[in-house]
Scaffold this motif. Structure first.
Motif, PDB file in Angstrom:
ATOM      1  N   ILE A 136       5.367   4.510   8.087  1.00 13.75           N
ATOM      2  CA  ILE A 136       5.027   4.792   9.481  1.00 13.75           C
ATOM      3  C   ILE A 136       3.947   3.796   9.889  1.00 13.75           C
ATOM      4  O   ILE A 136       2.832   3.833   9.380  1.00 13.75           O
ATOM      5  CB  ILE A 136       4.514   6.229   9.666  1.00 13.75           C
ATOM      6  CG1 ILE A 136       5.540   7.234   9.155  1.00 13.75           C
ATOM      7  CG2 ILE A 136       4.195   6.483  11.130  1.00 13.75           C
ATOM      8  CD1 ILE A 136       5.031   8.673   9.156  1.00 13.75           C
ATOM      9  N   ASP A 137       4.317   2.894  10.789  1.00 12.63           N
ATOM     10  CA  ASP A 137       3.374   1.882  11.249  1.00 12.63           C
ATOM     11  C   ASP A 137       3.575   1.636  12.736  1.00 12.63           C
ATOM     12  O   ASP A 137       4.376   2.304  13.388  1.00 12.63           O
ATOM     13  CB  ASP A 137       3.502   0.595  10.435  1.00 12.63           C
ATOM     14  CG  ASP A 137       4.897   0.014  10.467  1.00 12.63           C
ATOM     15  OD1 ASP A 137       5.662   0.284  11.423  1.00 12.63           O
ATOM     16  OD2 ASP A 137       5.244  -0.735   9.531  1.00 12.63           O
ATOM     17  N   PHE A 148       3.844   5.057   3.422  1.00 13.75           N
ATOM     18  CA  PHE A 148       2.714   4.399   4.068  1.00 13.75           C
ATOM     19  C   PHE A 148       2.557   4.988   5.462  1.00 13.75           C
ATOM     20  O   PHE A 148       3.537   5.290   6.123  1.00 13.75           O
ATOM     21  CB  PHE A 148       2.976   2.886   4.186  1.00 13.75           C
ATOM     22  CG  PHE A 148       1.924   2.155   4.959  1.00 13.75           C
ATOM     23  CD1 PHE A 148       0.720   1.801   4.366  1.00 13.75           C
ATOM     24  CD2 PHE A 148       2.130   1.826   6.302  1.00 13.75           C
ATOM     25  CE1 PHE A 148      -0.259   1.127   5.091  1.00 13.75           C
ATOM     26  CE2 PHE A 148       1.155   1.148   7.020  1.00 13.75           C
ATOM     27  CZ  PHE A 148      -0.043   0.804   6.414  1.00 13.75           C
ATOM     28  N   CYS A 149       1.333   5.153   5.894  1.00 10.18           N
ATOM     29  CA  CYS A 149       1.056   5.619   7.252  1.00 10.18           C
ATOM     30  C   CYS A 149      -0.240   4.969   7.713  1.00 10.18           C
ATOM     31  O   CYS A 149      -1.279   5.119   7.067  1.00 10.18           O
ATOM     32  CB  CYS A 149       0.938   7.144   7.278  1.00 10.18           C
ATOM     33  SG  CYS A 149       0.705   7.837   8.933  1.00 10.18           S
ATOM     34  N   ARG A 173      -4.953  10.843   1.985  1.00 13.54           N
ATOM     35  CA  ARG A 173      -6.154   9.992   1.970  1.00 13.54           C
ATOM     36  C   ARG A 173      -6.499   9.507   3.379  1.00 13.54           C
ATOM     37  O   ARG A 173      -7.667   9.459   3.761  1.00 13.54           O
ATOM     38  CB  ARG A 173      -5.933   8.792   1.032  1.00 13.54           C
ATOM     39  CG  ARG A 173      -7.127   7.890   0.924  1.00 13.54           C
ATOM     40  CD  ARG A 173      -8.254   8.542   0.158  1.00 13.54           C
ATOM     41  NE  ARG A 173      -9.320   7.582  -0.009  1.00 13.54           N
ATOM     42  CZ  ARG A 173     -10.593   7.884   0.055  1.00 13.54           C
ATOM     43  NH1 ARG A 173     -10.980   9.125   0.226  1.00 13.54           N
ATOM     44  NH2 ARG A 173     -11.498   6.947  -0.086  1.00 13.54           N
ATOM     45  N   LEU A 174      -5.478   9.163   4.176  1.00 13.71           N
ATOM     46  CA  LEU A 174      -5.704   8.763   5.568  1.00 13.71           C
ATOM     47  C   LEU A 174      -6.373   9.899   6.343  1.00 13.71           C
ATOM     48  O   LEU A 174      -7.318   9.670   7.094  1.00 13.71           O
ATOM     49  CB  LEU A 174      -4.384   8.361   6.231  1.00 13.71           C
ATOM     50  CG  LEU A 174      -4.456   7.990   7.711  1.00 13.71           C
ATOM     51  CD1 LEU A 174      -5.313   6.750   7.930  1.00 13.71           C
ATOM     52  CD2 LEU A 174      -3.045   7.778   8.259  1.00 13.71           C
ATOM     53  N   PHE A 175      -5.903  11.119   6.146  1.00  6.71           N
ATOM     54  CA  PHE A 175      -6.521  12.277   6.809  1.00  6.71           C
ATOM     55  C   PHE A 175      -7.985  12.415   6.387  1.00  6.71           C
ATOM     56  O   PHE A 175      -8.861  12.680   7.213  1.00  6.71           O
ATOM     57  CB  PHE A 175      -5.782  13.572   6.478  1.00  6.71           C
ATOM     58  CG  PHE A 175      -4.367  13.648   6.982  1.00  6.71           C
ATOM     59  CD1 PHE A 175      -3.908  12.842   8.014  1.00  6.71           C
ATOM     60  CD2 PHE A 175      -3.483  14.551   6.424  1.00  6.71           C
ATOM     61  CE1 PHE A 175      -2.599  12.925   8.467  1.00  6.71           C
ATOM     62  CE2 PHE A 175      -2.176  14.653   6.877  1.00  6.71           C
ATOM     63  CZ  PHE A 175      -1.732  13.837   7.895  1.00  6.71           C
ATOM     64  N   GLU A 176      -8.246  12.248   5.101  1.00  3.06           N
ATOM     65  CA  GLU A 176      -9.618  12.364   4.599  1.00  3.06           C
ATOM     66  C   GLU A 176     -10.519  11.265   5.162  1.00  3.06           C
ATOM     67  O   GLU A 176     -11.649  11.538   5.581  1.00  3.06           O
ATOM     68  CB  GLU A 176      -9.621  12.314   3.070  1.00  3.06           C
ATOM     69  CG  GLU A 176      -8.992  13.532   2.427  1.00  3.06           C
ATOM     70  CD  GLU A 176      -8.750  13.367   0.926  1.00  3.06           C
ATOM     71  OE1 GLU A 176      -9.000  12.262   0.378  1.00  3.06           O
ATOM     72  OE2 GLU A 176      -8.290  14.345   0.310  1.00  3.06           O
ATOM     73  N   LEU A 177     -10.038  10.033   5.156  1.00  7.33           N
ATOM     74  CA  LEU A 177     -10.846   8.906   5.639  1.00  7.33           C
ATOM     75  C   LEU A 177     -11.170   9.010   7.127  1.00  7.33           C
ATOM     76  O   LEU A 177     -12.222   8.546   7.573  1.00  7.33           O
ATOM     77  CB  LEU A 177     -10.129   7.576   5.376  1.00  7.33           C
ATOM     78  CG  LEU A 177     -10.041   7.144   3.926  1.00  7.33           C
ATOM     79  CD1 LEU A 177      -9.129   5.921   3.788  1.00  7.33           C
ATOM     80  CD2 LEU A 177     -11.431   6.838   3.367  1.00  7.33           C
ATOM     81  N   THR A 178     -10.276   9.624   7.882  1.00  9.56           N
ATOM     82  CA  THR A 178     -10.466   9.735   9.333  1.00  9.56           C
ATOM     83  C   THR A 178     -11.043  11.082   9.743  1.00  9.56           C
ATOM     84  O   THR A 178     -11.296  11.298  10.928  1.00  9.56           O
ATOM     85  CB  THR A 178      -9.136   9.501  10.068  1.00  9.56           C
ATOM     86  OG1 THR A 178      -8.177  10.460   9.614  1.00  9.56           O
ATOM     87  CG2 THR A 178      -8.622   8.094   9.834  1.00  9.56           C
TER      88      THR A 178
END
Length: 141
Positions: A41-42, A73-74, A107-112
């Protein structure tokens, strides 16, 4: 997630759309719709993915379950799609449930700092289908 990925209208009962780098299989249930997403997903596919998920949400009575187990990937544009669909669901009195996001998506959810924005459900058995994993959410709806 169904293994059949064939072109069809997005709001149909077993529909599929093929954006540039992601495939989405939509399965319409009596109260909820399940969208199985696979691939990357990009920004290249974000608009098509948003359109597909919003169409699936629109035909659901109670909400949309998005199986992310096949997402490899997202990026931020994909996160934006999920946030938009989540907001649209809430405005419509429905809900969005993200099923089995992989480590990269988590990880994307955590980082953001967005991990608390979404309702997330993990599969309890690696062999169960996304629909089986959601039985307690859809039964009696």
């Amino acid at each position: 997630m169904p293994d059949r990925y064939q072109p069809a209208p997005a709001a149909d009962s077993a529909a599929t759309v093929r954006p540039a780098s992601v495939a989405v299989a939509v399965e319409r249930g009596p109260h909820r719709v399940l969208a199985g997403v696979r691939g990357e997903i990009d920004i290249d596919c974000a608009s098509d993915l948003r359109e597909t998920l919003l169409a699936a949400l629109e035909v659901s009575r109670r909400g949309l379950d998005v199986d992310l187990s096949g997402v490899t990937f997202c990026d931020a544009s994909g996160l934006g799609v999920l946030l938009d669909v989540n907001g649209t669901a809430a405005e419509a009195g429905k809900d969005l449930v993200l099923v089995a996001p992989g480590p990269r998506v988590t990880r994307l959810f955590e980082l953001t700092g967005t991990q608390h924005v979404f309702t997330v459900r993990a599969r309890t058995n690696s062999h169960e289908s996304p629909r089986d994993a959601l039985t307690d959410l859809t039964r009696g709806d």
